[in-house]
Write a protein that holds these residues in place. Structure first.
Motif, PDB file in Angstrom:
ATOM      1  N   PHE A 150      -0.702  15.543  -2.288  1.00 16.25           N
ATOM      2  CA  PHE A 150       0.237  16.619  -1.987  1.00 16.25           C
ATOM      3  C   PHE A 150       1.535  15.979  -1.528  1.00 16.25           C
ATOM      4  O   PHE A 150       1.539  14.858  -0.993  1.00 16.25           O
ATOM      5  N   PRO A 151       2.678  16.649  -1.747  1.00 17.69           N
ATOM      6  CA  PRO A 151       3.996  16.021  -1.540  1.00 17.69           C
ATOM      7  C   PRO A 151       4.217  15.361  -0.189  1.00 17.69           C
ATOM      8  O   PRO A 151       4.790  14.269  -0.135  1.00 17.69           O
ATOM      9  N   GLN A 183      -6.595  21.764   6.104  1.00 14.65           N
ATOM     10  CA  GLN A 183      -5.256  22.227   6.427  1.00 14.65           C
ATOM     11  C   GLN A 183      -4.725  21.543   7.679  1.00 14.65           C
ATOM     12  O   GLN A 183      -3.539  21.231   7.776  1.00 14.65           O
ATOM     13  N   GLU A 184      -5.603  21.264   8.657  1.00 12.74           N
ATOM     14  CA  GLU A 184      -5.151  20.610   9.882  1.00 12.74           C
ATOM     15  C   GLU A 184      -4.594  19.224   9.594  1.00 12.74           C
ATOM     16  O   GLU A 184      -3.572  18.832  10.150  1.00 12.74           O
ATOM     17  N   VAL A 185      -5.259  18.472   8.715  1.00 14.66           N
ATOM     18  CA  VAL A 185      -4.765  17.140   8.371  1.00 14.66           C
ATOM     19  C   VAL A 185      -3.438  17.249   7.629  1.00 14.66           C
ATOM     20  O   VAL A 185      -2.511  16.459   7.851  1.00 14.66           O
ATOM     21  N   LYS A 186      -3.314  18.242   6.751  1.00 16.76           N
ATOM     22  CA  LYS A 186      -2.037  18.464   6.072  1.00 16.76           C
ATOM     23  C   LYS A 186      -0.932  18.756   7.089  1.00 16.76           C
ATOM     24  O   LYS A 186       0.187  18.250   6.981  1.00 16.76           O
ATOM     25  N   ASP A 187      -1.258  19.575   8.089  1.00 15.61           N
ATOM     26  CA  ASP A 187      -0.274  19.902   9.130  1.00 15.61           C
ATOM     27  C   ASP A 187       0.146  18.657   9.903  1.00 15.61           C
ATOM     28  O   ASP A 187       1.308  18.506  10.284  1.00 15.61           O
ATOM     29  N   THR A 244       0.825  -1.207   0.000  1.00 16.93           N
ATOM     30  CA  THR A 244       0.000   0.000   0.000  1.00 16.93           C
ATOM     31  C   THR A 244       0.857   1.254   0.000  1.00 16.93           C
ATOM     32  O   THR A 244       0.579   2.214  -0.734  1.00 16.93           O
ATOM     33  N   LEU A 245       1.922   1.263   0.814  1.00 16.90           N
ATOM     34  CA  LEU A 245       2.794   2.430   0.871  1.00 16.90           C
ATOM     35  C   LEU A 245       3.490   2.674  -0.465  1.00 16.90           C
ATOM     36  O   LEU A 245       3.625   3.824  -0.910  1.00 16.90           O
ATOM     37  N   ARG A 246       3.908   1.590  -1.139  1.00 16.71           N
ATOM     38  CA  ARG A 246       4.523   1.758  -2.460  1.00 16.71           C
ATOM     39  C   ARG A 246       3.525   2.337  -3.457  1.00 16.71           C
ATOM     40  O   ARG A 246       3.875   3.160  -4.305  1.00 16.71           O
ATOM     41  N   LYS A 247       2.287   1.919  -3.316  1.00 16.52           N
ATOM     42  CA  LYS A 247       1.240   2.447  -4.198  1.00 16.52           C
ATOM     43  C   LYS A 247       1.072   3.949  -3.986  1.00 16.52           C
ATOM     44  O   LYS A 247       0.941   4.717  -4.947  1.00 16.52           O
ATOM     45  N   VAL A 248       1.095   4.378  -2.714  1.00 14.83           N
ATOM     46  CA  VAL A 248       0.969   5.797  -2.416  1.00 14.83           C
ATOM     47  C   VAL A 248       2.144   6.573  -3.010  1.00 14.83           C
ATOM     48  O   VAL A 248       1.979   7.645  -3.589  1.00 14.83           O
ATOM     49  N   VAL A 249       3.339   6.018  -2.892  1.00 16.79           N
ATOM     50  CA  VAL A 249       4.536   6.679  -3.429  1.00 16.79           C
ATOM     51  C   VAL A 249       4.455   6.812  -4.949  1.00 16.79           C
ATOM     52  O   VAL A 249       4.795   7.845  -5.524  1.00 16.79           O
TER      53      VAL A 249
END
Length: 571
Positions: A101-102, A151-155, A90-95
């Motif tokens: 967003f970066p 924005q809070e989740v991004k933070d 799953t993590l490789r898929k996200v990458v």
């Protein structure tokens, strides 16, 4: 002809850290999938979609049909291995495919590198399984993350990313091929302890960034924070604390009204939960620091006292308030006392221990029973607030605690802003009393203060405490937290936020200028934000004026300011 030699795991770990993209392509990109390495494994179905260690073991026994004498630990490890491969997939898929967003992609990549490095040591299996339980939920969050997150989740992702980058640097240093004796160093016992410590700190960092902890019925439940509302099912992580968490049985007698306990004084509002102390840290900030403090608090072998020092304005009180909240959520906070120059009873050293003892007695009635017996039978305790500090600590805290709490029952007492107490000679005696009497149970003290000479001298000859200076934290980490704080603070000023939001220019460059002026001091950022947000005049003009790169903002006598005056949202 001899078959080609398979690279050793340590060599693979070094290659992974040196060129992670190449490593994954060679090992996962072109290989024919196999059940044990590359093929995505379905996640185990558990009742209510709640992940627990006991349920994981139950699923393993059903899926693998073991014989009756199969070791339960082996079953759990085997299933954890399958979940681990699924998480990595799953993590490789996200990458590879995430376009959100970066920081999201960077968090996934960082987790991949760290987990493979930890796994390469082939140690600390149980702690790795605990980390894996958090990662399994986190990978689901990331896999289905939409493009319009708050924005809070991004933070929160930003804060987690900074922690992962910090831990990744430490691991890279351990496998740096330019160091002499790398193979020997990697196998050293202290390195295994380091990897265990990093594993635990990353686990706590994920908890702080993405979960709210709740203690209920002797179990800790981690619930995904509000704001992450795109998952179709509720997912909790439950850790059973049977044996370490004790059911608190209330006694018939009301200890709060006990005449005996009234001897301990009537200091009110000293606890961290007092609203006058300001709110805690902004979500996503101080994640690495808080994870490190939780690591100290939950490690039975760590020193029984931790001193967090820092110059005025570095945010000690806000960190302390947030740490106490984290401890309370995990059932680990005994009591807290926040000193302040503003109130006479909260700058008197001789009232700290009696107040902590009273609060602890109110929360833990069995401790209160033991304390009452001591107060009633010991003539030297007739006036606890005037006892010698060493006797206060021994008779009001240590003795009743050792008669009440089990050897595996962790408990932390917190004292903030100790430097704001008037009698500095008494402060020295207070510290000496705690350092010289080590508890026989895991009872710990967390202290914060400025690095005054009197306090530094008290710790110089001690080897029984942990410590950290906030002003020594890397400048870029502090600036990132100040940027997060200012972004949140100025968003709450409608005239400023609406002006730049209408131009699709948020955050504006003025915020970065204020960050640069603040340096490592939250107090400067908070002071400028407070000035800009003043209701009189034009707050937008003040923001733009102070946000000019050419503005000449000067501050003086920062050290003379009481820390509590600027505790409002200082991180």
């Amino acid at each position: 002809m001899d078959p080609p030699r398979r690279p050793r795991r340590r060599d693979e770990a070094k290659e992974l850290l040196r060129v992670p993209v190449k490593f994954f392509k060679e090992r996962f990109g072109s290989r024919t999938p196999s059940p044990s390495r590359s093929r995505p494994t379905p996640r185990p179905e558990v009742a209510g979609d709640i992940v627990t260690s006991s349920q994981v073991s139950l699923n393993a026994s059903t899926a693998n049909a073991p014989t009756e004498d199969t070791n339960r630990g082996e079953i759990q490890t085997r299933l954890a291995s399958k979940i681990y491969e699924s998480v990595k997939t799953t993590l490789r898929k996200v990458v590879e495919v995430s376009e959100v967003f970066p920081p999201l992609k960077s968090v996934a990549a960082g987790l991949l590198v760290i987990c493979d490095t930890i796994d390469a040591y082939d140690e600390n299996k149980q702690e790795f399984i605990e980390l894996l339980k958090r990662m399994e939920v986190l990978s689901r969050i990331m896999d289905s993350c939409p493009s319009d997150i708050s924005q809070e989740v991004k933070d929160r992702f930003d804060g987690l990313l900074r922690t992962l980058e910090e831990k990744q640097k430490i691991l890279k240093a351990k496998v740096d091929p330019t160091r002499s004796g790398v193979e020997r160093v990697m196998l050293a016992p202290q390195d295994k302890q380091l990897v265990l410590k990093i594993t635990q700190e990353i686990r706590f960092a994920i908890e702080i960034a993405m979960f709210d902890a709740i203690i209920e019925n002797r179990a800790q439940t981690l619930q995904i924070v509000r704001g992450i509302n795109w998952l179709k099912q509720r997912i909790d992580v439950i850790d059973d604390h049977t044996g370490t968490m004790r059911t608190i049985e209330r006694t018939v007698q009301s200890l709060k009204r006990s005449n005996t306990l009234q001897k301990l004084g009537g200091v009110g509002g000293a606890e961290y939960s007092n609203a006058k102390r300001g709110p805690g840290c902004i979500p996503g900030s101080r994640v690495s620091l808080l994870a490190m403090l939780l690591m100290w608090a939950t490690d039975p072998s760590s020193p029984h006292l931790f001193w967090l020092s820092g110059l005025a304005g570095t945010g000690k009180t806000t960190v302390s308030k947030t740490f106490c909240s984290q401890l309370r959520n995990r059932g680990l906070l005994g009591a807290s006392f926040f000193c302040t120059l503003k109130e006479s009873d909260k700058r008197d050293v001789y009232l700290i221990i009696p107040t902590l003892a009273r609060i602890l007695a109110e929360k833990r009635p069995t401790f209160g029973d033991a304390l009452e017996r001591i107060l009633e039978s010991d003539d030297s305790c007739s006036n606890p607030t005037e006892m010698e500090l060493q006797d206060q600590y021994l008779k009001l805290i240590l003795l009743p605690a050792e008669k009440t709490f089990a050897a595996d029952e962790l408990l932390v007492l917190g004292v903030d802003a100790l430097d704001e107490c008037e009698d500095q000679d008494a402060v020295r005696l207070f510290i000496a009393a705690i350092l010289s009497q080590k508890p026989t149970i895991p009872l710990k003290f967390f202290l914060t203060s400025r690095p005054e000479i009197s306090l530094r001298e008290s710790f110089e000859t001690s080897t029984h405490h942990g410590w950290l200076r906030l002003h020594d934290i890397e400048a870029d980490i502090v600036r990132a937290d100040i940027l997060l704080y200012l972004n949140d603070r100025f968003k709450r000023i409608p005239r400023v936020y609406n002006h730049y939001q209408a131009e699709s220019n948020w955050p504006p460059p003025e915020i970065q200028t204020i960050v640069n002026v603040s340096g490592r001091l939250f107090i400067i950022a908070a002071t400028m934000a407070a000035y800009i947000s003043t209701s009189s005049g034009n707050c937008l003009e003040r923001f733009q004026e102070l946000g000019k790169p050419s503005s000449n903002v000067q501050f003086s006598d920062i050290e003379a300011l009481p820390e509590a005056s600027f505790s409002e949202n200082l991180c």
